[in-house]
Design a protein around this motif. Structure first.
Motif, PDB file in Angstrom:
ATOM      1  N   ALA A 137       0.855  -0.995   0.113  1.00 32.05           N
ATOM      2  CA  ALA A 137      -0.043  -0.092  -0.030  1.00 32.05           C
ATOM      3  C   ALA A 137       0.833   1.306  -0.034  1.00 32.05           C
ATOM      4  N   LYS A 138       2.085   1.068   0.375  1.00 37.70           N
ATOM      5  CA  LYS A 138       3.113   2.350   0.103  1.00 37.70           C
ATOM      6  C   LYS A 138       3.546   2.694  -1.124  1.00 37.70           C
ATOM      7  N   GLY A 139       3.264   1.761  -2.080  1.00 39.96           N
ATOM      8  CA  GLY A 139       3.593   1.660  -3.484  1.00 39.96           C
ATOM      9  C   GLY A 139       5.006   1.149  -3.813  1.00 39.96           C
ATOM     10  N   GLU A 140       5.255   0.078  -2.515  1.00 40.27           N
ATOM     11  CA  GLU A 140       6.674  -0.519  -2.625  1.00 40.27           C
ATOM     12  C   GLU A 140       6.426  -1.917  -3.013  1.00 40.27           C
ATOM     13  N   ILE A 141       7.666  -2.589  -3.546  1.00 43.51           N
ATOM     14  CA  ILE A 141       7.798  -3.894  -3.417  1.00 43.51           C
ATOM     15  C   ILE A 141       8.321  -4.259  -1.988  1.00 43.51           C
ATOM     16  N   SER A 142       7.407  -5.466  -1.604  1.00 45.93           N
ATOM     17  CA  SER A 142       7.871  -5.963  -0.304  1.00 45.93           C
ATOM     18  C   SER A 142       8.792  -6.814  -0.395  1.00 45.93           C
ATOM     19  N   TYR A 143      10.170  -6.261   0.139  1.00 47.77           N
ATOM     20  CA  TYR A 143      11.432  -6.903   0.194  1.00 47.77           C
ATOM     21  C   TYR A 143      11.499  -8.108   0.944  1.00 47.77           C
TER      22      TYR A 143
END
Length: 111
Positions: free
Chosen positions: A59-65
């Motif tokens: 939801a932050k616009g990031e890939i969840s590494y």
């Protein structure tokens, strides 16, 4: 239909060059508040399947590494970039530009 298959059917509808969030997919699957379940389902996908798993981000616009993904995080970013999705210098996708807005009939459909 299994919960995972419901998730996969929704993810298959995300068009090239767009992204969805884990929470958005959970909501569309009537799994409100179960974004992590979507993540688990996508983690299990064979990366060569027809499911565009790379189009689902947080939801932050990031890939969840995660180290558990054994480098698939970097593959995900590369695949999205190949589709024309741009990341800013902080590694974020502009959700105002790239977020998928599913057709209204999908919102009212029970999958």
């Amino acid at each position: 239909m299994s919960t995972y298959n419901t998730i996969y059917n929704i993810v298959r509808q995300i068009p090239r060059g767009k992204v969805a969030t884990y929470g958005q997919i959970a909501d569309l699957a009537n799994l409100y508040g179960k974004a992590r379940l979507v993540g688990y389902a996508l983690y299990r996908v064979d990366k060569n399947s027809d499911i565009p798993w790379q189009r689902v981000i947080n939801a932050k616009g990031e890939i969840s590494y995660s180290p558990l993904r054994h480098g698939a995080d970097y593959v995900q970013k590369s695949l999205l970039e190949q589709e024309g999705v741009k990341f800013n210098s902080g590694g974020k996708v502009n959700l105002k530009e790239y977020l998928w807005h599913p057709p209204i009939d999908l919102l009212h459909e029970t999958i």
